[in-house]
Design an enzyme around this catalytic site. Structure first.
Site, PDB file in Angstrom:
ATOM      1  N   SER A   8     -18.845 -57.380  -7.279  1.00 60.35           N
ATOM      2  CA  SER A   8     -19.293 -56.047  -6.884  1.00 60.35           C
ATOM      3  C   SER A   8     -19.099 -55.846  -5.389  1.00 60.35           C
ATOM      4  O   SER A   8     -19.758 -56.497  -4.573  1.00 60.35           O
ATOM      5  CB  SER A   8     -20.766 -55.866  -7.235  1.00 60.35           C
ATOM      6  OG  SER A   8     -21.239 -54.686  -6.613  1.00 60.35           O
ATOM      7  N   HIS A  33     -15.820 -54.717  -9.471  1.00 58.79           N
ATOM      8  CA  HIS A  33     -16.928 -53.847  -9.867  1.00 58.79           C
ATOM      9  C   HIS A  33     -17.229 -52.881  -8.739  1.00 58.79           C
ATOM     10  O   HIS A  33     -17.477 -53.283  -7.598  1.00 58.79           O
ATOM     11  CB  HIS A  33     -18.146 -54.714 -10.196  1.00 58.79           C
ATOM     12  CG  HIS A  33     -19.299 -53.963 -10.771  1.00 58.79           C
ATOM     13  ND1 HIS A  33     -19.382 -53.628 -12.105  1.00 58.79           N
ATOM     14  CD2 HIS A  33     -20.429 -53.474 -10.205  1.00 58.79           C
ATOM     15  CE1 HIS A  33     -20.518 -52.987 -12.333  1.00 58.79           C
ATOM     16  NE2 HIS A  33     -21.174 -52.876 -11.190  1.00 58.79           N
ATOM     17  N   ASP A  35     -19.557 -49.801  -7.574  1.00 59.47           N
ATOM     18  CA  ASP A  35     -20.835 -49.136  -7.816  1.00 59.47           C
ATOM     19  C   ASP A  35     -20.890 -47.776  -7.145  1.00 59.47           C
ATOM     20  O   ASP A  35     -20.922 -47.694  -5.915  1.00 59.47           O
ATOM     21  CB  ASP A  35     -21.974 -49.992  -7.239  1.00 59.47           C
ATOM     22  CG  ASP A  35     -22.259 -51.220  -8.082  1.00 59.47           C
ATOM     23  OD1 ASP A  35     -22.461 -51.063  -9.295  1.00 59.47           O
ATOM     24  OD2 ASP A  35     -22.280 -52.328  -7.512  1.00 59.47           O
ATOM     25  N   MET A  37     -23.140 -44.500  -6.517  1.00 60.97           N
ATOM     26  CA  MET A  37     -24.535 -44.042  -6.569  1.00 60.97           C
ATOM     27  C   MET A  37     -24.641 -42.657  -5.959  1.00 60.97           C
ATOM     28  O   MET A  37     -24.025 -42.391  -4.932  1.00 60.97           O
ATOM     29  CB  MET A  37     -25.423 -44.999  -5.765  1.00 60.97           C
ATOM     30  CG  MET A  37     -25.336 -46.437  -6.222  1.00 60.97           C
ATOM     31  SD  MET A  37     -26.415 -47.454  -5.210  1.00 60.97           S
ATOM     32  CE  MET A  37     -26.040 -49.083  -5.876  1.00 60.97           C
ATOM     33  N   HIS A  66     -18.794 -48.444 -12.116  1.00 64.78           N
ATOM     34  CA  HIS A  66     -20.160 -48.325 -12.636  1.00 64.78           C
ATOM     35  C   HIS A  66     -20.790 -47.083 -12.030  1.00 64.78           C
ATOM     36  O   HIS A  66     -21.157 -47.078 -10.861  1.00 64.78           O
ATOM     37  CB  HIS A  66     -20.936 -49.602 -12.261  1.00 64.78           C
ATOM     38  CG  HIS A  66     -22.371 -49.595 -12.667  1.00 64.78           C
ATOM     39  ND1 HIS A  66     -23.277 -50.511 -12.172  1.00 64.78           N
ATOM     40  CD2 HIS A  66     -23.063 -48.806 -13.524  1.00 64.78           C
ATOM     41  CE1 HIS A  66     -24.477 -50.276 -12.713  1.00 64.78           C
ATOM     42  NE2 HIS A  66     -24.368 -49.249 -13.526  1.00 64.78           N
ATOM     43  N   MET A  68     -23.610 -44.753 -11.373  1.00 61.19           N
ATOM     44  CA  MET A  68     -25.065 -44.572 -11.376  1.00 61.19           C
ATOM     45  C   MET A  68     -25.314 -43.154 -10.877  1.00 61.19           C
ATOM     46  O   MET A  68     -25.830 -42.928  -9.772  1.00 61.19           O
ATOM     47  CB  MET A  68     -25.726 -45.635 -10.476  1.00 61.19           C
ATOM     48  CG  MET A  68     -25.753 -46.997 -11.158  1.00 61.19           C
ATOM     49  SD  MET A  68     -26.108 -48.307  -9.987  1.00 61.19           S
ATOM     50  CE  MET A  68     -24.452 -48.660  -9.416  1.00 61.19           C
ATOM     51  N   MET A 138     -28.278 -53.829 -17.630  1.00 60.44           N
ATOM     52  CA  MET A 138     -28.711 -54.007 -16.237  1.00 60.44           C
ATOM     53  C   MET A 138     -29.793 -55.086 -16.188  1.00 60.44           C
ATOM     54  O   MET A 138     -30.774 -55.033 -16.919  1.00 60.44           O
ATOM     55  CB  MET A 138     -29.262 -52.702 -15.654  1.00 60.44           C
ATOM     56  CG  MET A 138     -28.215 -51.659 -15.296  1.00 60.44           C
ATOM     57  SD  MET A 138     -26.908 -52.222 -14.183  1.00 60.44           S
ATOM     58  CE  MET A 138     -27.846 -52.619 -12.696  1.00 60.44           C
ATOM     59  N   PHE A 144     -29.710 -51.017  -5.920  1.00 54.26           N
ATOM     60  CA  PHE A 144     -29.527 -51.869  -4.740  1.00 54.26           C
ATOM     61  C   PHE A 144     -28.987 -53.236  -5.138  1.00 54.26           C
ATOM     62  O   PHE A 144     -29.338 -53.755  -6.202  1.00 54.26           O
ATOM     63  CB  PHE A 144     -30.860 -52.062  -4.003  1.00 54.26           C
ATOM     64  CG  PHE A 144     -31.468 -50.772  -3.537  1.00 54.26           C
ATOM     65  CD1 PHE A 144     -31.043 -50.181  -2.354  1.00 54.26           C
ATOM     66  CD2 PHE A 144     -32.433 -50.132  -4.301  1.00 54.26           C
ATOM     67  CE1 PHE A 144     -31.589 -48.963  -1.928  1.00 54.26           C
ATOM     68  CE2 PHE A 144     -32.976 -48.914  -3.889  1.00 54.26           C
ATOM     69  CZ  PHE A 144     -32.556 -48.332  -2.707  1.00 54.26           C
ATOM     70  N   ASP A 176     -25.416 -57.188 -14.892  1.00 55.23           N
ATOM     71  CA  ASP A 176     -25.269 -56.734 -13.511  1.00 55.23           C
ATOM     72  C   ASP A 176     -26.621 -56.761 -12.810  1.00 55.23           C
ATOM     73  O   ASP A 176     -27.541 -56.049 -13.210  1.00 55.23           O
ATOM     74  CB  ASP A 176     -24.690 -55.310 -13.532  1.00 55.23           C
ATOM     75  CG  ASP A 176     -24.444 -54.739 -12.150  1.00 55.23           C
ATOM     76  OD1 ASP A 176     -24.515 -55.490 -11.160  1.00 55.23           O
ATOM     77  OD2 ASP A 176     -24.159 -53.530 -12.064  1.00 55.23           O
TER      78      ASP A 176
HETATM   79  C1  DX5 Z   1     -27.026 -52.554  -8.524  1.00 58.12           C
HETATM   80  C2  DX5 Z   1     -25.531 -52.606  -8.731  1.00 58.12           C
HETATM   81  C3  DX5 Z   1     -24.980 -53.979  -8.740  1.00 58.12           C
HETATM   82  C4  DX5 Z   1     -25.133 -54.759  -7.461  1.00 58.12           C
HETATM   83  C5  DX5 Z   1     -25.335 -56.194  -7.851  1.00 58.12           C
HETATM   84  O1  DX5 Z   1     -27.479 -51.273  -8.803  1.00 58.12           O
HETATM   85  O2  DX5 Z   1     -25.195 -52.010  -9.968  1.00 58.12           O
HETATM   86  O3  DX5 Z   1     -23.625 -53.987  -9.156  1.00 58.12           O
HETATM   87  O4  DX5 Z   1     -24.037 -54.655  -6.605  1.00 58.12           O
HETATM   88  O5  DX5 Z   1     -25.632 -56.922  -6.712  1.00 58.12           O
HETATM   89  P1  DX5 Z   1     -26.188 -58.421  -6.763  1.00 58.12           P
HETATM   90  O6  DX5 Z   1     -25.231 -59.245  -7.551  1.00 58.12           O
HETATM   91  O7  DX5 Z   1     -26.275 -58.786  -5.343  1.00 58.12           O
HETATM   92  O8  DX5 Z   1     -27.534 -58.354  -7.457  1.00 58.12           O
HETATM   93 ZN    ZN Z   2     -23.140 -52.289 -10.768  1.00 53.57          ZN
END
Ligand code: DX5
Ligand code: ZN
Length: 214
Positions: A8, A33, A35, A37, A66, A68, A138, A144, A176
């Site tokens: 990620s 990956h 993310d 948001m 991904h 969100m 999840m 975060f 994740d």
């Molecule tokens: C959280 C994200 C994750 C995040 C995971 O909302 O969807 O993809 O980057 O980070 P780590 O592996 O550090 O928990």
């Molecule tokens: Zn993610």
């Protein structure tokens, strides 16, 4: 099942993002990956299309996007267009349009993933399993990086794998959040085969971190 690591980039050093993506390529990870948001579905805001479009020129890694974001239907075309190979959205964000969203992702030529938050039971995914390429469980509250793995996720992964198997499928199950070298074997054993890791990949040496998660 084949184990796939999906680093990620939320945990990457954005000052040298291109360089770090090259290191991910060399590490043997197949996915990247990404993310997204929106500050609505989750409290934070990360990055969007211009960043994805820009790194798309730099790598052939499979872009595992991904989302969100609320009402993901609004932006599917744009994410497909800027280089997503797989688009995963949240069941909780799609309202009555879950099936329509999956169909639209497929119509855009991408693989479709459906994600659920820690408090959402796996049973709500079952009506869609036949259509999905991937299910994302999840393992932290989305929003975060760097959070701690929620222990009750292990049972959800197990239940999800069982449902998939009962349907005669071998659908990818992604995890994740909070995945480290210490708990990766637990999630694999429970039935996850696509492993997202942010901090556990980007803190320290990327190549050796990926190898230890494989
Ligand atoms: C959280 C994200 C994750 C995040 C995971 O909302 O969807 O993809 O980057 O980070 P780590 O592996 O550090 O928990
Ligand atoms: Zn993610």
């Amino acid at each position: 099942m084949e184990i796939i690591i999906s680093p990620s980039i939320l945990a990457a050093d954005f000052n040298i993002l291109g360089q770090q993506i090259k290191e991910v390529e060399r590490s043997g990870a197949k996915y990247l990956h990404i993310d997204v948001m929106d500050g609505m579905f989750v409290p934070s805001i990360s990055f969007g299309m211009p960043v994805i479009r820009s790194i798309r020129k730099n790598t052939d890694l499979i872009f595992d996007v991904h989302l969100m974001i609320e009402q993901p239907m609004r932006y599917l075309e744009e994410f497909a267009d800027c280089g997503a190979d797989m688009i995963t959205f949240h069941l909780e964000a799609a309202g009555d349009h879950v099936e329509e969203t999956i169909d639209r992702i497929h119509a855009l030529g991408c693989k479709a993933g459906l994600s659920i938050k820690p408090a959402t039971p796996v049973s709500v995914v079952e009506p869609y399993v036949e259509k999905l390429d991937m299910i994302l469980i999840m393992t932290v509250e989305p929003g975060f990086g760097g959070q701690k793995y929620i222990e009750s996720s292990t049972e959800k992964i197990r239940q999800m794998r069982q449902i998939v198997t009962e349907h005669g499928l071998e659908t990818d199950i992604q995890v994740d959040g909070g995945i480290t070298v210490d708990n990766v074997s637990v999630v694999k054993e429970a039935g996850a085969n696509v492993i997202v890791a942010g901090s556990a990949v980007f803190k320290g040496d990327i190549a050796s971190n990926v190898k230890r998660l494989m």
